[in-house]
Motif scaffolding. Sequence first.
Motif, short mmCIF file in Angstrom:
data_model
loop_
_atom_site.label_atom_id
_atom_site.label_comp_id
_atom_site.label_asym_id
_atom_site.label_seq_id
_atom_site.Cartn_x
_atom_site.Cartn_y
_atom_site.Cartn_z
N SER A 53 0.80 -1.21 0.00
CA SER A 53 0.00 0.00 0.00
C SER A 53 0.84 1.27 0.00
O SER A 53 0.45 2.29 -0.55
CB SER A 53 -0.95 0.01 1.21
OG SER A 53 -0.21 -0.02 2.42
N ALA A 54 2.03 1.22 0.63
CA ALA A 54 2.87 2.42 0.72
C ALA A 54 3.40 2.85 -0.64
O ALA A 54 3.76 4.01 -0.83
CB ALA A 54 4.03 2.18 1.69
N ARG A 55 3.48 1.91 -1.59
CA ARG A 55 4.05 2.24 -2.90
C ARG A 55 2.99 2.43 -3.98
O ARG A 55 3.31 2.55 -5.15
CB ARG A 55 5.01 1.12 -3.33
CG ARG A 55 6.17 0.91 -2.37
CD ARG A 55 7.22 0.01 -2.99
NE ARG A 55 6.69 -1.33 -3.25
CZ ARG A 55 6.72 -2.32 -2.35
NH1 ARG A 55 7.23 -2.10 -1.14
NH2 ARG A 55 6.24 -3.51 -2.64
N VAL A 56 1.72 2.45 -3.58
CA VAL A 56 0.63 2.56 -4.54
C VAL A 56 0.00 3.94 -4.46
O VAL A 56 -0.30 4.44 -3.38
CB VAL A 56 -0.44 1.48 -4.29
CG1 VAL A 56 -1.61 1.66 -5.24
CG2 VAL A 56 0.17 0.10 -4.45
N GLY A 57 -0.18 4.55 -5.62
CA GLY A 57 -0.83 5.85 -5.70
C GLY A 57 -1.91 5.86 -6.76
O GLY A 57 -2.20 4.84 -7.40
N MET A 58 -2.51 7.02 -6.98
CA MET A 58 -3.59 7.14 -7.94
C MET A 58 -3.15 6.73 -9.34
O MET A 58 -3.86 6.01 -10.04
CB MET A 58 -4.12 8.58 -7.97
CG MET A 58 -5.06 8.94 -6.85
SD MET A 58 -5.78 10.58 -7.08
CE MET A 58 -6.67 10.34 -8.62
N VAL A 59 -1.97 7.21 -9.76
CA VAL A 59 -1.51 6.94 -11.12
C VAL A 59 -1.27 5.45 -11.33
O VAL A 59 -1.67 4.87 -12.36
CB VAL A 59 -0.23 7.74 -11.42
CG1 VAL A 59 0.32 7.37 -12.80
CG2 VAL A 59 -0.51 9.23 -11.35
N SER A 60 -0.64 4.80 -10.34
CA SER A 60 -0.35 3.37 -10.49
C SER A 60 -1.64 2.55 -10.52
O SER A 60 -1.75 1.59 -11.28
CB SER A 60 0.56 2.90 -9.37
OG SER A 60 -0.05 3.10 -8.11
N VAL A 61 -2.63 2.92 -9.69
CA VAL A 61 -3.91 2.21 -9.72
C VAL A 61 -4.61 2.43 -11.05
O VAL A 61 -5.16 1.50 -11.65
CB VAL A 61 -4.82 2.68 -8.56
CG1 VAL A 61 -6.22 2.11 -8.71
CG2 VAL A 61 -4.23 2.26 -7.22
N PHE A 62 -4.56 3.67 -11.54
CA PHE A 62 -5.16 3.98 -12.85
C PHE A 62 -4.54 3.13 -13.96
O PHE A 62 -5.25 2.51 -14.76
CB PHE A 62 -4.98 5.47 -13.15
CG PHE A 62 -5.38 5.87 -14.54
CD1 PHE A 62 -6.70 6.15 -14.84
CD2 PHE A 62 -4.44 5.97 -15.55
CE1 PHE A 62 -7.08 6.53 -16.13
CE2 PHE A 62 -4.80 6.34 -16.83
CZ PHE A 62 -6.13 6.62 -17.12
N LEU A 63 -3.21 3.07 -13.98
CA LEU A 63 -2.53 2.30 -15.02
C LEU A 63 -2.80 0.80 -14.89
O LEU A 63 -2.95 0.10 -15.90
CB LEU A 63 -1.02 2.57 -14.95
CG LEU A 63 -0.58 4.00 -15.30
CD1 LEU A 63 0.90 4.17 -15.09
CD2 LEU A 63 -0.97 4.35 -16.73
N THR A 64 -2.89 0.32 -13.65
CA THR A 64 -3.18 -1.10 -13.44
C THR A 64 -4.57 -1.45 -13.96
O THR A 64 -4.76 -2.49 -14.62
CB THR A 64 -3.07 -1.45 -11.95
OG1 THR A 64 -1.75 -1.18 -11.49
CG2 THR A 64 -3.41 -2.91 -11.71
N VAL A 65 -5.55 -0.61 -13.67
CA VAL A 65 -6.91 -0.87 -14.13
C VAL A 65 -6.97 -0.86 -15.65
O VAL A 65 -7.57 -1.74 -16.27
CB VAL A 65 -7.89 0.18 -13.55
CG1 VAL A 65 -9.27 0.02 -14.18
CG2 VAL A 65 -7.99 0.04 -12.04
N VAL A 66 -6.33 0.14 -16.27
CA VAL A 66 -6.36 0.23 -17.73
C VAL A 66 -5.64 -0.96 -18.36
O VAL A 66 -6.09 -1.50 -19.38
CB VAL A 66 -5.72 1.56 -18.19
CG1 VAL A 66 -5.56 1.59 -19.71
CG2 VAL A 66 -6.56 2.75 -17.73
#
Length: 244
Positions: A53-66
């Motif tokens: 969780s400490a290394r996850v941000g909005m951009v990384s979640v966005f890219l993962t979903v896409v």
Amino acid sequence: ISQPSQLVLLEPVQSALKAFLCGSLSGTCSTLLFQPLDLIKTRLQTLQGTVHSARVGMVSVFLTVVRTEKLVGLWKGMSPSFARTIPGLGLYFSTYYSLKQHFFQGRGLGPLEAVALGAGARSVAGVLMLPVTVIKTRFESGRYNYSSVVGALRSMCQTEGPRALFSGLVPTLLRDAPFSGIYVMFYTQTKACLPTEMGLGLSSVSDRSVSPPVRFVELLGASGMEKLLTSGTVLDRQSRCYSS
């Protein structure tokens, strides 16, 4: 009953119905526009406390979903979002308008009155729409494979019991009631403090004279302030929704 008397009796009902329809329309538009952000927020909150969780941000979640679910994956959970937001905002605005007309007869609201009115309207809508809110959160979390809102309702009732539909009721009310009360308070008091030359003071003839950009700034400021004051219960509410 004479025809004029019937019209007088029907006027509150018609006004409440108009508020319901306008609130539902606004809910439709806001859901279409902001569902991707809502999904990313839910995914981030489900990761709280995990190893990564400490290394996850909005951009990384966005890219993962896409990457894993394609662009359309950002709008996952639209059906429960619509099922919650459209009637939910309709109920909120119609309840808000009805309470205001009944208890305050359209006059200006004081700070405490605005808090009570907003909190009351939000509590009614929140309790009635909580089962759909729970399902919406589970859809967006990515942890459940529900095919539809009806299927999710059936599955939860069969495997967890009807009480699961109201999981997180207390933290939801502790967040949403102050959320709406503070929001309405800041909005009404900000509008009252603005110069009457802008057509926004209480002495102005009608709220219809308010330009959309200025109204947007008012709402944005009120929303920002209440977010700062009520954000503490968000994680608890989300965790209860999908871990019951």
